[in-house]
Design an enzyme around this catalytic site. Structure first.
Site, short mmCIF file in Angstrom:
data_model
loop_
_atom_site.label_atom_id
_atom_site.label_comp_id
_atom_site.label_asym_id
_atom_site.label_seq_id
_atom_site.Cartn_x
_atom_site.Cartn_y
_atom_site.Cartn_z
N ASP A 220 0.25 2.72 -10.42
CA ASP A 220 1.37 2.18 -11.17
C ASP A 220 0.80 1.14 -12.13
OD1 ASP A 220 4.10 1.29 -11.79
OD2 ASP A 220 3.54 -0.47 -10.61
N ASP B 134 8.22 2.20 -6.55
CA ASP B 134 7.02 3.01 -6.28
C ASP B 134 7.09 3.68 -4.92
OD1 ASP B 134 5.80 2.20 -8.70
OD2 ASP B 134 5.09 0.36 -7.76
#
Length: 741
Positions: free
Chosen positions: A425, A633
């Protein structure tokens, strides 16, 4: 105090004593799975524990039934206190039976060792009997008890093999002595039975000592809790037991003391050593408003703190729980070992019987045939087989925790070494996660401060990093900000609400396209080429038509070690991918700064679509590790083969991930993969040696090339070597420390 520790509404942990080999593990699992209400039972030989998943947690008798099932199977259900006492025992705990066995066996073995030097000092049969009998029936009683339980259950274990083999040698000695003519000195095998039992006891003692070393990581974490805390009252400080500390209490932390609980600093400044929790060797400066983790060590300054978490909710308790869970879990490869162990003892008994019959048919005589069969029984030990995997997992997870890598389950530890693609990420993982509003570009006729005030009103109360950047900019400009009304958040798109009676929104460029709001393309391109993340401030007319009033440009900095961490992963031959919700230009600009190729950038990905990106990589034949820190996430972390969460992120991310990094240092990603590879290598080495001892040893014994004494020594050596090999993992160092050395 219950012997069963409740972990969750449907999961129980039980400490089990008396297990000696992989066959014992299978037997305890079968006994537990037969208890009504038990869905799954998993037993770990190295930790001497059983994890039981039950259908319902409201059955008050379930713990009693589980204990009774363990006892009926021939093993000892132990209390939590007894298990802890065993773990904390002295290194020499339990050595006296070994010492007694070796002392009684030495006079029996010495004459054999002296024979090659033409020294004949064989003891009379009566003396041999007096020395061997206490070893066989007193020190060896544990093998008879456990072996008898196994025989009654129509199963086998190491104890049964030892009991049968040594009893055969002892009985053969009595038979030969009884058949000998008066005055003759027959060759007896008392020394074989006594020495084998003594060597097996020595091997089990060394195993127990090694197990305590393997679980030292958990004990070290448990010892981080101080016994008392200094409660700050209206007039004075009062020392109270740690168990009485409550959330919201004000505590004083004196120089050199451990922080008693998770807290934030109210007064004072100091440097705090968090190395036992994060693996970071350098002290961290702390001042008012900063968070403290219970168990860290205060430096030279006195701090007054407010407690924000105690007991099971504290970071330290969660770390201990994660390490315990990982060490108690069964690695996938262990299931194959369990299947082999289930048939191992019956096969060995069959081989011993065939050996006996074959030597008799060959005309070797009953004495030689029985000795060779005894050697087969003695050398065939499934103990090393049962320890090979769990002790390596214990050592690997323990050393990982010491260096700030928390491995939640054995599956992640076993699988991580296969990873060939690491997906990151962007915001908060590769970057610092503290973007700043670098530019606000107003439309013609608009005032910058007025638009900034509107944007800040829309972002007030939000915890998103971009919202904080807007609010910080408004504060620096000295603007008064009122909260927007009817605020609505659109995941991955922006936020919309009412400010000053008008409808406004902060929108991503994707949302602008969906709303048909067209920003100035040249201004957007100019900002994106600088690597900025661009959003638009929109106003809505009475008919709902949006109009772009300003462009907001945000920039974030990569973490200091991000480029080095990416390079380290690429040096291992791994593909590194970045998944971001940012526009393509901003994502590619950040990727270039950390060394990720443009082709490996996935930009403008909505939070809900991150998991789909990970799934696409897996469908392409890759084994994927996903590294993230935010709640958005979590689906991607769960979708990956191995999820790696940053501990400075959200609890949701940590729960979804199999591995948690206790500090924001991205170099720990490569370290976690490296430790996985080394742990799996140890598992494979241990399994090889465990099988090799038996594959080579059993035929040697069957063909008469090993005496029972040598077979006993080899059996003990197999278990000890497996334990010692796994404990070498404790010497592992993270990559940056290896480079420094």
């Amino acid at each position: 105090m219950n012997d069963v520790h409740t972990l969750s509404p449907h999961t129980l942990d039980l400490s089990v004593g008396g297990m000696t080999c992989a066959s014992c593990v299978a037997r305890v699992e079968r006994a537990l799975q037969q208890v009504p209400g038990v869905r799954v039972a998993s037993v770990n030989l190295a930790t001497e524990s059983a994890r039981v998943v039950i259908d319902a947690s409201d059955d008050e008798a379930i713990d009693a039934r589980l204990r009774r099932a363990v006892r009926s199977a021939g093993y000892e259900p132990r209390s939590a206190e007894a298990a802890q006492a065993a773990a904390d025992a002295s290194p020499w705990e339990g050595f006296w039976p070994v010492a007694a066995g070796l002392a009684l066996s030495a006079p029996l073995l010495a004459p054999m060792l002296l024979q090659p030097f033409d020294v004949h000092a064989m003891l009379p049969p009566w003396w041999q009997l007096l020395l061997a009998a206490p070893v066989q029936f007193w020190l060896g009683a544990r093998f008879y008890r456990a072996g008898l339980h196994a025989a009654r259950a129509l199963t086998g274990n190491m104890d049964l093999l030892v009991a049968l083999g040594t009893s055969a040698a002892f009985g053969l000695s009595l038979w030969l002595w009884w058949r000998a003519a008066p005055g003759d000195m027959p060759h007896l095998y008392f020394e074989a039975s006594a020495v084998v039992i003594s060597l097996v006891l020595l091997g089990k003692w060394l195993e127990a000592r090694a197990k305590r070393q393997a679980t030292s990581a958990i004990r070290a974490l448990q010892q981080l809790r101080p016994e008392v805390a200094h409660l700050v009252g209206p007039r004075q400080e009062t020392d109270v037991p740690l168990a009485e500390v409550l959330k919201g209490d004000r505590l004083a932390v004196r120089p050199g003391e451990r922080v008693p609980a998770d807290a934030h600093v109210l007064e004072g400044r100091s440097e705090v050593d968090e190395s036992m929790l994060t693996g970071e060797s350098l002290p961290v400066a702390k001042g008012p408003g900063d968070g403290l983790t219970g168990g860290s060590v205060n430096g030279a300054g006195r701090l007054v703190v407010e407690v924000r978490a105690v007991g099971a909710e504290s970071v330290l308790a969660r770390i201990i729980r994660l390490v315990e869970d990982a060490q108690a879990a069964k690695a996938p490869i262990q299931r194959l070992v369990d299947k082999v162990a289930a048939v191992f003892v019956p096969v060995v008994l069959g081989i011993a019987l065939i050996t006996l019959i074959a030597w008799l048919v060959a005309g070797a005589g009953s004495e030689a045939a029985l000795v060779h069969a005894v050697a087969v029984l003695v050398i065939a030990c499934p103990c090393a087989l049962g320890l090979a995997t769990p002790v390596a997992v214990m050592a690997g997870t323990g050393v990982a925790a010491k260096h700030g890598i928390l491995i939640k389950d054995a599956r992640s530890l076993e699988l991580a070494h296969k990873v060939d693609t690491v997906a990151f990420d962007k915001t908060g993982t590769l970057t610092l996660g503290t973007p700043a509003l670098t530019e606000l570009v107003p439309s013609a006729g608009e005032t910058t401060n007025d638009l900034l005030a509107v944007a800040a009103s829309l972002q007030r109360g939000s915890t998103h990093p971009l919202a904080k950047a807007v609010l910080d900019a408004a504060t620096k400009a000295g603007l008064d900000v009122d909260a927007a009304r009817n605020l609505r958040s659109e995941s991955g798109r922006g936020v919309r609400g009412s400010v000053g009676g008008a409808e406004w929104a902060i929108a991503s460029l994707r949302w602008c396209d969906e709303l048909n709001a067209v920003p100035d393309a040249s201004a957007v391109q100019r900002l994106q080429q600088r690597g900025a993340t661009v959003s638009a401030l929109l106003s809505f007319a009475a008919d709902g038509a949006p109009q772009v009033k300003a462009l907001l440009a945000f920039s974030d900095e990569p973490k200091p070690q991000a480029a080095e961490a990416v390079a380290a992963l690429q040096a291992r031959g791994l593909r590194v991918v970045m998944i971001s919700g940012d526009n393509l230009h901003a994502a590619e600009a950040m990727a270039a700064r950390v060394g990720i190729a443009p082709d490996d950038v996935r930009a403008e990905v909505l939070p809900a679509d991150k998991a789909a990106q990970v799934a696409a990589l897996r469908e392409g034949g890759h084994v994927v590790a996903m590294v993230g820190d935010g709640a958005n996430d979590a689906p991607a972390l769960a979708a990956a083969d191995v999820g790696i969460a940053m501990a400075n992120g959200t609890d949701v991310a940590m729960e979804a991930a199999g591995i948690t990094l206790m500090r924001g240092d991205l170099s720990l990603v490569a370290d976690a993969l490296d430790l996985s590879a080394r742990t799996v290598a140890k598992i494979r080495q241990n399994l090889f040696w465990a099988f090799a001892y038996n594959v080579v040893g059993i035929p040697f014994a069957a063909f008469g090339l090993l005496s029972p004494v040598v077979a006993g020594a080899a059996m003990a050596a197999s278990s000890v070597s497996v334990m010692a090999n796994a404990l070498l993992l404790r010497r592992w160092q993270p990559g940056h420390r290896r480079r420094e050395v």
